[in-house]
Design a protein around this motif. Structure first.
Motif, PDB file in Angstrom:
ATOM      1  N   LEU A  81     -31.533  18.226 -57.189  1.00 47.47           N
ATOM      2  CA  LEU A  81     -30.902  18.490 -58.478  1.00 47.47           C
ATOM      3  C   LEU A  81     -29.463  17.996 -58.493  1.00 47.47           C
ATOM      4  CD1 LEU A  81     -32.266  22.076 -59.246  1.00 47.47           C
ATOM      5  CD2 LEU A  81     -32.905  19.951 -60.384  1.00 47.47           C
ATOM      6  N   VAL A  82     -28.732  18.274 -57.415  1.00 47.98           N
ATOM      7  CA  VAL A  82     -27.336  17.837 -57.342  1.00 47.98           C
ATOM      8  C   VAL A  82     -27.249  16.305 -57.347  1.00 47.98           C
ATOM      9  CG1 VAL A  82     -25.255  17.822 -55.922  1.00 47.98           C
ATOM     10  CG2 VAL A  82     -26.570  19.935 -56.183  1.00 47.98           C
ATOM     11  N   GLU A 152     -33.269   9.507 -63.308  1.00 49.77           N
ATOM     12  CA  GLU A 152     -33.883   8.798 -64.432  1.00 49.77           C
ATOM     13  C   GLU A 152     -34.371   9.774 -65.498  1.00 49.77           C
ATOM     14  OE1 GLU A 152     -34.454   5.100 -65.026  1.00 49.77           O
ATOM     15  OE2 GLU A 152     -32.586   5.705 -64.066  1.00 49.77           O
ATOM     16  N   VAL A 153     -34.859  10.923 -65.075  1.00 50.73           N
ATOM     17  CA  VAL A 153     -35.284  11.943 -66.028  1.00 50.73           C
ATOM     18  C   VAL A 153     -34.099  12.398 -66.873  1.00 50.73           C
ATOM     19  CG1 VAL A 153     -36.128  14.315 -66.235  1.00 50.73           C
ATOM     20  CG2 VAL A 153     -37.244  12.731 -64.651  1.00 50.73           C
ATOM     21  N   LEU A 154     -32.963  12.639 -66.212  1.00 46.74           N
ATOM     22  CA  LEU A 154     -31.767  13.071 -66.926  1.00 46.74           C
ATOM     23  C   LEU A 154     -31.274  11.979 -67.872  1.00 46.74           C
ATOM     24  CD1 LEU A 154     -29.675  15.366 -67.178  1.00 46.74           C
ATOM     25  CD2 LEU A 154     -28.342  14.207 -65.425  1.00 46.74           C
ATOM     26  N   ARG A 155     -31.279  10.753 -67.413  1.00 55.41           N
ATOM     27  CA  ARG A 155     -30.847   9.647 -68.275  1.00 55.41           C
ATOM     28  C   ARG A 155     -31.738   9.539 -69.505  1.00 55.41           C
ATOM     29  NH1 ARG A 155     -32.367   4.622 -69.392  1.00 55.41           N
ATOM     30  NH2 ARG A 155     -34.123   4.785 -67.926  1.00 55.41           N
ATOM     31  N   ALA A 156     -33.046   9.646 -69.301  1.00 54.38           N
ATOM     32  CA  ALA A 156     -33.968   9.573 -70.432  1.00 54.38           C
ATOM     33  C   ALA A 156     -33.731  10.720 -71.412  1.00 54.38           C
ATOM     34  CB  ALA A 156     -35.411   9.596 -69.928  1.00 54.38           C
ATOM     35  N   GLY A 157     -33.434  11.914 -70.878  1.00 61.50           N
ATOM     36  CA  GLY A 157     -33.175  13.048 -71.757  1.00 61.50           C
ATOM     37  C   GLY A 157     -31.927  12.859 -72.600  1.00 61.50           C
ATOM     38  N   ALA A 188     -30.091  17.762 -72.938  1.00 60.54           N
ATOM     39  CA  ALA A 188     -31.009  16.922 -72.160  1.00 60.54           C
ATOM     40  C   ALA A 188     -31.776  17.753 -71.142  1.00 60.54           C
ATOM     41  CB  ALA A 188     -30.227  15.812 -71.461  1.00 60.54           C
ATOM     42  N   VAL A 189     -31.091  18.657 -70.454  1.00 56.92           N
ATOM     43  CA  VAL A 189     -31.757  19.523 -69.471  1.00 56.92           C
ATOM     44  C   VAL A 189     -32.790  20.408 -70.156  1.00 56.92           C
ATOM     45  CG1 VAL A 189     -31.406  21.418 -67.857  1.00 56.92           C
ATOM     46  CG2 VAL A 189     -29.836  19.478 -67.852  1.00 56.92           C
ATOM     47  N   ARG A 190     -32.430  20.934 -71.328  1.00 57.39           N
ATOM     48  CA  ARG A 190     -33.368  21.793 -72.061  1.00 57.39           C
ATOM     49  C   ARG A 190     -34.608  21.002 -72.489  1.00 57.39           C
ATOM     50  NH1 ARG A 190     -30.181  23.040 -75.978  1.00 57.39           N
ATOM     51  NH2 ARG A 190     -29.056  24.526 -74.690  1.00 57.39           N
ATOM     52  N   PRO A 194     -39.480  20.766 -68.520  1.00 56.10           N
ATOM     53  CA  PRO A 194     -40.834  20.681 -67.934  1.00 56.10           C
ATOM     54  C   PRO A 194     -40.971  19.552 -66.919  1.00 56.10           C
ATOM     55  CG  PRO A 194     -40.952  20.989 -70.309  1.00 56.10           C
ATOM     56  CD  PRO A 194     -39.518  20.710 -69.988  1.00 56.10           C
ATOM     57  N   VAL A 195     -40.342  18.404 -67.187  1.00 51.91           N
ATOM     58  CA  VAL A 195     -40.429  17.279 -66.256  1.00 51.91           C
ATOM     59  C   VAL A 195     -39.666  17.589 -64.969  1.00 51.91           C
ATOM     60  CG1 VAL A 195     -40.042  14.803 -65.982  1.00 51.91           C
ATOM     61  CG2 VAL A 195     -40.585  15.737 -68.236  1.00 51.91           C
ATOM     62  N   ILE A 196     -38.520  18.241 -65.095  1.00 45.49           N
ATOM     63  CA  ILE A 196     -37.732  18.596 -63.914  1.00 45.49           C
ATOM     64  C   ILE A 196     -38.520  19.544 -63.018  1.00 45.49           C
ATOM     65  CG2 ILE A 196     -35.649  19.790 -63.132  1.00 45.49           C
ATOM     66  CD1 ILE A 196     -34.250  18.739 -65.652  1.00 45.49           C
TER      67      ILE A 196
END
Length: 305
Positions: A81-82, A152-157, A188-190, A194-196
């Motif tokens: 996560l970090v 990449e998940v965070l960037r997409a969010g 974005a985190v919210r 589910p993906v995270i």
């Protein structure tokens, strides 16, 4: 009535979907029944195969393996996560000298399988005179791989959010870091929660790859118990017991994620109430921040008078 992605099915489509669902359930039950029958036919449920589980030392060994799995996952999950947040923010940077190197780091580490990373750390580093314990080889490999995926998940969010969110943040006087920290990242985190969580579950299961480099986690214990020839080599019973532990831990993690997601979804409304804002459920985080800033400004003005 229609949806954005598809038309609402009519009566014939509903009946067809139900028939397909029932047929799928029957097929799955038939496959499970065949597997159970084969287990019975090959004597996997005989007392000889399960006699080893009457010894407390075996359950202690399973407990030690489960604790080793959780110990690796706990550090790897937090580290992922970090690292994911750091790489994700770097990937979103407006400076090419930051964005491009981070992009290459993410692409390279995402392309290398986790097992290869573990083997490079455990078997490769001794070639250059560096020895690493199996635990840290597992943890570092999981952090590097899953952190790159989460970036990449965070960037997409963040990029999925409307541009108006960023522009509204600048309009109320926030700096670039404030817009990212207070407006974009929370939403974005919210949205990607589910993906995270799914990626963290993958990290939990990938701890089993540590078996290849002799890390004594749960799969290592399953193999150790299952190859006890004096007790009939109960590999399948050991796999059933150990697999049940994996399922229980994954279900627990999914439940915690579900509760966390529900709590995070309520946070904008709670923030609005704390700021004495009469906001409905569709109020955006930007509106809440803007209203709170106005309240603070009015308070400062009143105290100055």
């Amino acid at each position: 009535m229609s949806s954005v992605l598809f038309d609402v099915p009519g009566p014939r489509a509903v009946a067809r979907n139900r028939l397909i669902g029932v047929a799928t359930v029957l097929v799955v039950l038939a496959v499970l029944g065949w597997v159970v029958w084969r287990l019975f036919a090959t004597g996997q449920f005989t007392a000889e195969k399960w006699n080893i589980f009457t010894f407390s030392a075996v359950w202690v060994r399973f407990g030690e393996g489960l604790l080793s799995t959780l110990a690796a996952f706990a550090v790897a999950g937090v580290g992922s996560l970090v690292l994911g947040f750091v790489l994700g923010v770097g990937r979103l940077s407006e400076h090419a000298w930051v964005r491009e190197p981070v992009r290459w780091i993410i692409e390279i580490f995402r392309a290398i399988p986790v097992l290869i990373l573990m083997m490079l750390l455990y078997y490769g580093l001794p070639v250059i005179g560096v020895r690493m314990p199996p635990y840290w080889a597992v943890v570092i490999a999981l952090i590097v791989y899953n952190g790159s995926v989460l970036a990449e998940v965070l960037r997409a969010g963040v990029e999925s959010l409307p541009r108006g969110q960023k522009e509204a943040g600048y309009a109320i006087g926030l700096r670039k870091t404030g817009v990212m920290r207070l407006i974009l990242l929370p939403q974005a985190v919210r949205a990607m929660m589910p993906v995270i969580i799914a990626q963290l579950v993958v990290a939990l299961k990938d701890t089993a790859l540590g078996f290849i480099i002799t890390y004594q986690e749960l799969l290592y214990v399953i193999n150790q118990i299952g190859n006890q020839a004096p007790y009939g080599s109960p590999l399948i019973p050991a796999a059933i017991v150990g697999g049940s532990m994996y399922v229980a831990v994954c279900l627990l993690l999914s439940y915690v994620a579900f509760r966390l997601q529900k709590r995070v979804k309520r946070s904008p409304a709670q923030a609005a109430a704390a700021g004495n804002v009469a906001a409905d459920d569709e109020a955006t985080l930007t509106q809440v921040i803007a209203t709170q800033r106005d309240s603070v400004s009015q308070t400062d003005s009143a105290s100055g008078r």
